[in-house]
Design a protein around this motif. Sequence first.
Motif, PDB file in Angstrom:
ATOM      1  N   GLY A  18      19.328   5.808  -6.811  1.00 18.35           N
ATOM      2  CA  GLY A  18      20.516   5.422  -6.056  1.00 18.35           C
ATOM      3  C   GLY A  18      20.967   6.506  -5.099  1.00 18.35           C
ATOM      4  N   ALA A  19      20.854   7.780  -5.525  1.00 22.07           N
ATOM      5  CA  ALA A  19      21.274   8.887  -4.664  1.00 22.07           C
ATOM      6  C   ALA A  19      20.407   8.974  -3.418  1.00 22.07           C
ATOM      7  N   MET A  20      19.088   8.841  -3.591  1.00 21.87           N
ATOM      8  CA  MET A  20      18.174   8.908  -2.462  1.00 21.87           C
ATOM      9  C   MET A  20      18.421   7.739  -1.518  1.00 21.87           C
ATOM     10  N   SER A  21      18.645   6.556  -2.080  1.00 20.00           N
ATOM     11  CA  SER A  21      18.901   5.379  -1.259  1.00 20.00           C
ATOM     12  C   SER A  21      20.174   5.550  -0.448  1.00 20.00           C
ATOM     13  N   ALA A  22      21.221   6.109  -1.085  1.00 18.36           N
ATOM     14  CA  ALA A  22      22.490   6.307  -0.393  1.00 18.36           C
ATOM     15  C   ALA A  22      22.353   7.310   0.744  1.00 18.36           C
ATOM     16  N   VAL A  23      21.576   8.371   0.514  1.00 20.34           N
ATOM     17  CA  VAL A  23      21.377   9.388   1.553  1.00 20.34           C
ATOM     18  C   VAL A  23      20.722   8.769   2.782  1.00 20.34           C
ATOM     19  N   LEU A  24      19.641   8.022   2.572  1.00 21.08           N
ATOM     20  CA  LEU A  24      18.933   7.429   3.702  1.00 21.08           C
ATOM     21  C   LEU A  24      19.776   6.364   4.393  1.00 21.08           C
ATOM     22  N   ALA A  25      20.556   5.611   3.603  1.00 24.24           N
ATOM     23  CA  ALA A  25      21.395   4.583   4.209  1.00 24.24           C
ATOM     24  C   ALA A  25      22.458   5.197   5.110  1.00 24.24           C
ATOM     25  N   ARG A  26      23.084   6.312   4.671  1.00 26.89           N
ATOM     26  CA  ARG A  26      24.115   6.950   5.487  1.00 26.89           C
ATOM     27  C   ARG A  26      23.536   7.590   6.738  1.00 26.89           C
ATOM     28  N   GLY A 126       1.646  11.373   2.743  1.00 27.15           N
ATOM     29  CA  GLY A 126       1.810  11.516   1.298  1.00 27.15           C
ATOM     30  C   GLY A 126       3.257  11.778   0.908  1.00 27.15           C
ATOM     31  N   LEU A 127       3.943  12.634   1.665  1.00 22.92           N
ATOM     32  CA  LEU A 127       5.347  12.920   1.386  1.00 22.92           C
ATOM     33  C   LEU A 127       6.219  11.677   1.573  1.00 22.92           C
ATOM     34  N   MET A 128       5.917  10.887   2.608  1.00 25.03           N
ATOM     35  CA  MET A 128       6.705   9.677   2.848  1.00 25.03           C
ATOM     36  C   MET A 128       6.509   8.655   1.728  1.00 25.03           C
ATOM     37  N   ILE A 129       5.269   8.505   1.253  1.00 21.31           N
ATOM     38  CA  ILE A 129       5.004   7.564   0.160  1.00 21.31           C
ATOM     39  C   ILE A 129       5.732   8.016  -1.104  1.00 21.31           C
ATOM     40  N   ALA A 130       5.711   9.335  -1.372  1.00 20.26           N
ATOM     41  CA  ALA A 130       6.426   9.855  -2.540  1.00 20.26           C
ATOM     42  C   ALA A 130       7.928   9.613  -2.417  1.00 20.26           C
ATOM     43  N   ALA A 131       8.467   9.834  -1.216  1.00 18.05           N
ATOM     44  CA  ALA A 131       9.902   9.628  -1.000  1.00 18.05           C
ATOM     45  C   ALA A 131      10.275   8.159  -1.115  1.00 18.05           C
ATOM     46  N   ALA A 132       9.363   7.255  -0.764  1.00 21.51           N
ATOM     47  CA  ALA A 132       9.663   5.818  -0.790  1.00 21.51           C
ATOM     48  C   ALA A 132      10.041   5.351  -2.185  1.00 21.51           C
ATOM     49  N   PHE A 133       9.430   5.945  -3.221  1.00 23.00           N
ATOM     50  CA  PHE A 133       9.695   5.489  -4.574  1.00 23.00           C
ATOM     51  C   PHE A 133      10.967   6.098  -5.150  1.00 23.00           C
ATOM     52  N   ARG A 134      11.714   6.812  -4.305  1.00 23.07           N
ATOM     53  CA  ARG A 134      13.069   7.232  -4.652  1.00 23.07           C
ATOM     54  C   ARG A 134      14.083   6.383  -3.898  1.00 23.07           C
ATOM     55  N   LEU A 135      13.614   5.321  -3.267  1.00 24.88           N
ATOM     56  CA  LEU A 135      14.467   4.445  -2.472  1.00 24.88           C
ATOM     57  C   LEU A 135      14.489   3.058  -3.105  1.00 24.88           C
ATOM     58  N   HIS A 136      15.698   2.450  -3.197  1.00 25.43           N
ATOM     59  CA  HIS A 136      15.808   1.113  -3.773  1.00 25.43           C
ATOM     60  C   HIS A 136      15.007   0.111  -2.941  1.00 25.43           C
ATOM     61  N   LEU A 137      14.509  -0.915  -3.624  1.00 19.81           N
ATOM     62  CA  LEU A 137      13.741  -1.963  -2.942  1.00 19.81           C
ATOM     63  C   LEU A 137      14.551  -2.617  -1.831  1.00 19.81           C
ATOM     64  N   ARG A 141      12.309  -0.045   0.845  1.00 21.74           N
ATOM     65  CA  ARG A 141      11.302   0.871   0.303  1.00 21.74           C
ATOM     66  C   ARG A 141       9.930   0.650   0.927  1.00 21.74           C
ATOM     67  N   TRP A 142       9.530  -0.632   1.058  1.00 25.62           N
ATOM     68  CA  TRP A 142       8.164  -0.906   1.489  1.00 25.62           C
ATOM     69  C   TRP A 142       7.941  -0.617   2.962  1.00 25.62           C
ATOM     70  N   TRP A 143       8.997  -0.586   3.764  1.00 27.57           N
ATOM     71  CA  TRP A 143       8.827  -0.146   5.156  1.00 27.57           C
ATOM     72  C   TRP A 143       8.487   1.339   5.196  1.00 27.57           C
ATOM     73  N   LEU A 144       9.130   2.131   4.320  1.00 30.37           N
ATOM     74  CA  LEU A 144       8.818   3.559   4.257  1.00 30.37           C
ATOM     75  C   LEU A 144       7.407   3.776   3.720  1.00 30.37           C
ATOM     76  N   VAL A 145       6.996   2.960   2.741  1.00 31.12           N
ATOM     77  CA  VAL A 145       5.620   3.034   2.226  1.00 31.12           C
ATOM     78  C   VAL A 145       4.625   2.725   3.334  1.00 31.12           C
ATOM     79  N   LEU A 146       4.885   1.664   4.111  1.00 25.06           N
ATOM     80  CA  LEU A 146       3.976   1.302   5.201  1.00 25.06           C
ATOM     81  C   LEU A 146       3.880   2.411   6.238  1.00 25.06           C
ATOM     82  N   GLY A 147       5.012   3.087   6.525  1.00 27.74           N
ATOM     83  CA  GLY A 147       4.968   4.215   7.448  1.00 27.74           C
ATOM     84  C   GLY A 147       4.088   5.331   6.924  1.00 27.74           C
ATOM     85  N   GLY A 148       4.196   5.620   5.610  1.00 32.51           N
ATOM     86  CA  GLY A 148       3.351   6.649   5.001  1.00 32.51           C
ATOM     87  C   GLY A 148       1.891   6.263   4.992  1.00 32.51           C
TER      88      GLY A 148
END
Length: 210
Positions: A18-26, A126-137, A141-148
């Motif tokens: 939730g914290a990671m999701s909130a950071v990216l959302a803001r 690799g860093l983006m894919i790792a960060a994606a799994f700290r983001l709520h669906l 999340r899957w847009w960040l995975v696709l970018g990675g």
Amino acid sequence: MTAGTPLPTSDPGLDRLGAMSAVLARNWWLIALRGAASILFGIIALVSPFATLLTLVIFFSAYMLVDGIAGIVAAVRAAQRHERWGLLLAEGLLDIAVGVLAFIWPGSTLLAFVYLAAAWALVTGGLMIAAAFRLHLDHGRWWLVLGGVCSVLFGIALLINPVVSLAVLTAWLAAYAIVFGILMLVLAFRLRSRNAAATGAPPAGTVRPA
């Protein structure tokens, strides 16, 4: 609930998610800036496919610096709120380091530039894919995975044929940058919607009814 029954505790993993999701959302606008810079770089590369290696390296260096600064700003904003910021900072510092190296040695051979770009794409992806799994669906999340994944595939493609001609390299780099930029813009506007829903404020540009 009967006496003596322990109260349920929150899952630390979900709290971090939730914290990671909130950071990216803001900070959705930083993701949008990153996507716009990537698309602009891709268009420039397509318009000038036979540009010299020096010009291509300078464009690439400038893009890396902008991308890295955006990542560091996002990390600092997260740290100020005592939220998770390590992966954002690592990616930002990596981008700046690659940009500086490319600018200091602009006369490097095409082969060296290919390996430099491939290494950056693999590690960043690799860093983006790792960060994606700290983001709520529901935060995209899957847009960040696709970018990675896009970054990783681009790095692999460069390593398979490192002696590719400048024209082909330029086309690959332009296609990657445009696709990556579009994915980041989609993610940014998804995050903007989630941030607006969380804060109760309408997205920027929305007209309130009279």
